[in-house]
Design a protein around this motif. Structure first.
Motif, mmCIF file in Angstrom:
data_model
loop_
_atom_site.group_PDB
_atom_site.id
_atom_site.type_symbol
_atom_site.label_atom_id
_atom_site.label_comp_id
_atom_site.label_asym_id
_atom_site.label_seq_id
_atom_site.Cartn_x
_atom_site.Cartn_y
_atom_site.Cartn_z
ATOM 1 N N GLU A 55 37.244 7.003 69.008
ATOM 2 C CA GLU A 55 37.114 5.746 68.279
ATOM 3 C C GLU A 55 37.972 4.674 68.940
ATOM 4 O OE1 GLU A 55 37.008 6.161 63.921
ATOM 5 O OE2 GLU A 55 38.332 4.414 63.885
ATOM 6 N N THR A 56 39.185 5.072 69.342
ATOM 7 C CA THR A 56 40.077 4.137 70.044
ATOM 8 C C THR A 56 39.408 3.632 71.323
ATOM 9 O OG1 THR A 56 41.931 5.413 69.188
ATOM 10 C CG2 THR A 56 42.406 3.903 70.988
ATOM 11 N N LEU A 57 38.773 4.547 72.061
ATOM 12 C CA LEU A 57 38.135 4.156 73.324
ATOM 13 C C LEU A 57 36.918 3.268 73.092
ATOM 14 C CD1 LEU A 57 38.126 7.438 75.453
ATOM 15 C CD2 LEU A 57 39.545 5.410 75.738
ATOM 16 N N LEU A 58 36.083 3.665 72.133
ATOM 17 C CA LEU A 58 34.810 2.958 71.971
ATOM 18 C C LEU A 58 34.960 1.631 71.238
ATOM 19 C CD1 LEU A 58 32.256 5.844 71.398
ATOM 20 C CD2 LEU A 58 32.978 4.747 73.502
ATOM 21 N N ALA A 59 36.145 1.362 70.690
ATOM 22 C CA ALA A 59 36.381 0.027 70.128
ATOM 23 C C ALA A 59 36.696 -0.963 71.256
ATOM 24 C CB ALA A 59 37.521 0.076 69.123
ATOM 25 N N LEU A 60 36.969 -0.405 72.446
ATOM 26 C CA LEU A 60 37.176 -1.242 73.625
ATOM 27 C C LEU A 60 35.809 -1.494 74.264
ATOM 28 C CD1 LEU A 60 40.149 0.829 74.982
ATOM 29 C CD2 LEU A 60 40.297 -1.541 74.281
ATOM 30 N N LEU A 104 30.606 1.590 65.627
ATOM 31 C CA LEU A 104 30.932 3.019 65.700
ATOM 32 C C LEU A 104 29.969 3.810 64.830
ATOM 33 C CD1 LEU A 104 34.809 2.685 65.448
ATOM 34 C CD2 LEU A 104 33.483 3.147 67.501
ATOM 35 N N HIS A 156 32.445 -6.075 72.176
ATOM 36 C CA HIS A 156 33.849 -5.658 72.218
ATOM 37 C C HIS A 156 34.674 -6.412 73.253
ATOM 38 C CE1 HIS A 156 32.745 -1.548 70.278
ATOM 39 N NE2 HIS A 156 32.557 -2.575 69.496
#
Lengths: 549, 314
Positions: free
Chosen positions: A394-399, B57, B80
């Protein structure tokens, strides 16, 4: 609803006297349920495999003379001992079964014990759930013994499964019970190794790796003890050897059970001492908590994955390398020089190709290399899935990081590392064989290594699709299919199953290179299917909700 | 669909269903660039679900979400480039140090921002160093050795240092001590002064009250109230405490005024509308003091949740 379900936290604190017992029961139950899918898969495999072997032997060798001929040729063959161990009385159904079932299932049992122990202790701890439990009126000791009790239940179930399979397969109950006991005797020792590794390693993954390397060494010792003259004593230093020394259906020696019992107690006592000295979530061998910044391999998600996985990669390469080197050195002494054509056919019935020359023996070994490399890529997909399950994805894909790009990078890493692993196996088998003055050419063994890759790509596809579609149980599915495919490969031909059914397992299409020529068509088909599955997985993954616990 | 320039977040009928649970029910939001928007709601009301949909997400069951006019699900990566996110739980890599983590997250942003037409937030290294100092972050410490609050600081520094046009913050101060919370507030105020948009999901009301231009209140997946603090205050009762120097008067019941006795000489009046009728009624009585106060956000919030489910405003 069982009475246990109603015994929630506040209940426990109210009933002062019964606290420890009830909490212990609840924790045991929780630990057992957490492992249920894995346990079910193993129970199924144990029962089925134990059932098939005596049945298959009877149908493949119906007469006494056929059985005697089989026994005469196989009792002396050292190559097959790699997987099955030392044979006794191969002319009888029970002797044959003890050899085939005991050897293979003991290896599976070792893996089960290690995984069960690390998951129930250290993985639980690393997840943070343990702190919540320990914050209540529950001691570390209670939690630890509950985890062990849950593993105990698993051992009992596996024993029942193997026993039932053997009895249904036509073996006498008493002997079947003892053979099953010999098999599962490996589990507590390997669980002990797992618990000890869990105290030492900085996290649960490293603990699995550490335990895995140790069990691989114990397996190698058993292989050497069974394969080489004068090394029989090595059987006494490995739990897999003890399972053989119990001699099911060959003059049982139950006193040997003391060895696994004592070893387990010793390992657990040592682990308990270490557990008392360390903090939760850290290992005795924990590396430093502070370090200077190393900015190498942080420029992309794939680079960082290489960085995270490098320990795993090195451990795999070393294990496979050492294995192949040692088996390479003994290749000449293991394979009998002159062997009849009829034995060749019998060997083929065992799904193991022709183990009649050093080259043939090494070709046989590379079937295991193929399984190992397949397991490695399943594990790599599992590690990627772990990123999602533990929230870091989640941390990665929010970038501004694309999902497909991320997953494709992990798949590329798995494929490249698998290639390196397969070629390492070829190179070190050659180095070993040369050391043992067996003349096998390097290009042939590199080819044998490369020959394991098409089936690996297929399993990489299967594992990726399983992860993309059902992230929570993807890893169980991929490892489960791998185990079933391999077991079918080693039992299918014995059962005289129709050819199309034999061909279901991908391993039926992996040629025993270098003895047999490389099967290009089969390889291309497997690669194409694997690639198609990966593409489907990438599309699916892009369209679904992220999942995490 | 008419798209106004300068809208940072827009959702239209955004809904998310997980199995039988409707986690978010037809959300319509419009947040202007430069706005600091407070997103309030108790646990499980759908705040995090909203954020997961905004960040692509999770996939919307119905409706759509856009960030700067870009579809949040279809064009995640493009969306993003202008966003930085801080999650409620810091999910980081245990084996990296805090400094390595900042380096990694910063590089990921830089390496994928090669599209010249889109303004992409790049890490402002000087600002990052200042933030590291302000948040008293030990860069050499490995993430696994950091407390939750310190891991949260790593996330905050990483997000703030990008100077992204939109900051999506999900309970960003959970685990921070009060001093660090003040640092956080200063940073958000700086971001606002620079024209950055902030979407702040929180249940710390004082934080929202101190920082936000507008507030939305979520309940059971539905946006039940939205407006500036002044607007929200207007909607709910204001409280007037009156102390009398003589005997307590017998007042006739007034429309929209609820009176309770709070002391031997004092009455509390809760007003739903204008204070005029009460002032008229008090004329001629021996009033010593009148104290009127604005309703705090906490009172507005609690008022929203005090009402039984049948009273949910539609």
């Amino acid at each position: 609803m069982s009475p246990l379900d109603t015994a929630t936290g506040p209940e426990l604190t109210r009933r002062q006297g019964g606290i420890t017992t009830s909490a212990w029961v609840l924790l045991t139950r929780r630990a057992f349920l957490d492992a249920r899918i894995r346990t079910i898969v193993f129970v199924y495999v144990f029962a089925l495999y134990a059932y098939i072997q005596p049945r298959g032997y009877r149908s493949a060798y119906p007469t006494a003379s056929q059985r005697q001929a089989f026994a005469d040729s196989f009792e002396t063959n050292r190559g097959l001992r790699l997987l099955f161990g030392l044979p006794h009385h191969l002319a009888s159904v029970s002797g044959y079964t003890a050899w085939r079932v005991g050897g293979v299932l003991a290896i599976a049992a070792a893996g089960y014990g290690l995984v069960a122990a690390v998951r129930a202790t250290r993985a639980e701890e690393d997840s943070g759930r343990l702190e919540t439990v320990l914050a209540g009126p529950v001691s570390k000791r209670t939690v630890g013994t509950a985890a062990l009790a849950a593993i105990g239940i698993g051992i009992a179930l596996l024993w029942v499964a193997e026993f039932a399979g053997l009895v249904l397969g036509g073996l006498p109950a008493g002997g079947a019970a003892y053979l099953a006991l010999a098999t599962v005797s490996v589990i507590p020792v390997c669980a002990g190794i797992g618990v000890l590794a869990a105290q030492l390693a900085p996290d649960h993954r490293t603990a699995s790796l550490l335990g895995g390397v140790l069990i691989a060494v114990l397996f190698l010792l058993r292989v050497l003890a069974d394969s080489l003259n004068g090394l029989g004593w090595l059987r006494w230093v490995t739990p897999l050897g003890w399972a053989e020394q119990l001699r099911p259906f060959a003059g049982a020696q139950p006193v040997v059970l003391l060895a696994p019992a004592l070893a387990t107690l010793l390992l657990l006592a040592l682990a308990a001492r270490l557990a008392a000295t360390r903090d939760i979530g850290t290992g005795v061998l924990s590396s430093h908590d502070t370090a200077d910044a190393r900015t190498r391999l942080l420029h992309s998600t794939t680079a960082q994955a290489v960085r995270e996985q490098q320990g795993v990669l090195i451990a795999w390469a070393m294990s496979v390398g050492v294995f192949l080197f040692i088996l390479g050195t003994v290749a000449k002494s293991i394979s009998p020089a002159d062997i009849s054509k009829s034995l060749d056919k019998d060997l083929a019935k065992l799904g193991s190709g022709a183990i009649t020359s050093p080259t043939g023996y090494l070709a046989f070994i590379f079937i295991f290399v193929a399984v190992a490399v397949c397991a490695f890529v399943c594990g790599q997909v599992g590690a990627a899935g772990q990123e999602e399950a533990e929230g870091r994805l989640e941390t990665l894909l929010a970038l501004p990081v694309g999902r497909r790009r991320w997953l494709a990078g992990r798949l590329g890493l798995a494929a490249v590392a698998a290639t390196a692993l397969a070629l390492t196996a070829g190179l070190l088998a050659w180095a070993g064989a040369s050391t043992g003055s067996a003349h096998v050419s390097l290009p042939h063994l590199l080819e044998a290594g490369a020959n394991t890759l098409p089936v690996t790509i297929l399993f990489l596809g299967i594992a990726t699709l399983a992860y993309a579609t059902v992230p929570r149980i993807g890893q169980v599915i991929s490892y489960g299919l791998l185990a079933v495919a391999f077991l079918w490969q080693i039992v299918g031909s014995l059962l005289a199953a129709p050819q199309w059914l034999l061909d279901v397992t991908p391993f039926a299409h992996v040629a025993a290179v270098p003895t047999e020529p490389f099967r290009a068509v089969a390889a291309i088909v497997m690669v194409v299917i694997g690639a198609a599955l990966m593409l489907a997985a990438l599309v699916w993954f892009d369209e679904r909700d992220l999942a995490h616990d | 669909m008419v798209w106004r320039m300068g809208t940072a977040i827009r959702t239209h009928g955004l809904s998310k269903r997980y199995g039988a649970t409707l986690a978010l029910d037809s959300l319509d939001l419009e947040i202007e660039q430069g706005e600091v928007y407070g997103y309030l709601g108790p646990n499980g009301s759908g705040k995090t679900t909203t954020i997961r949909l905004l960040l692509g997400l999770h996939r919307p069951s119905a409706g759509r979400a856009e960030l700067f006019g870009v579809d949040a699900w279809r064009d995640r990566v493009a969306a993003h480039r202008r966003v930085a996110y801080v999650s409620a739980e810091p999910f980081l890599w245990p084996s990296l140090t805090a400094g390595e983590t900042l380096d990694f997250l910063g590089k990921l942003r830089a390496s994928t921002s090669g599209v010249p037409s889109i303004q992409s937030p790049r890490v402002d290294l000087a600002y990052r160093d200042r933030l590291i100092e302000q948040f008293e972050l030990d860069e050499r410490k490995k993430v696994r050795a950091l407390s939750k609050g310190n891991r949260q600081k790593v996330q905050l520094v990483a997000a703030l240092a990008t100077r992204a046009e939109l900051l999506v913050l999900d309970e960003p101060t959970s685990g921070l001590d009060p001093l660090m919370e003040m640092v956080f507030r200063e940073c958000v105020q700086e971001a606002k002064a620079r024209g950055q948009t902030v979407f702040l999901s929180s249940h710390i009301l004082s934080e929202v009250e101190a920082l936000c231009d507008r507030v939305g209140i979520l309940r059971d997946g539905r946006l039940v109230e939205q407006g500036t603090l002044a607007e929200l205050r207007h909607l709910s009762a204001q409280t007037v405490d009156v102390t009398f120097s003589g005997p307590l008067p017998e007042l006739a019941p007034l429309q929209g005024v609820h009176a309770t006795r709070t002391g031997p000489q004092t009455l509390r009046f809760e007003l739903a509308g204008s204070a005029g009728p009460l002032i008229d009624a008090l004329a001629g009585h021996q009033v010593a003091t009148i104290r009127s106060r604005e309703t705090s956000l906490e009172e507005i919030f609690l008022h929203q949740y005090d009402t039984s489910p049948e009273h949910v405003p539609s």
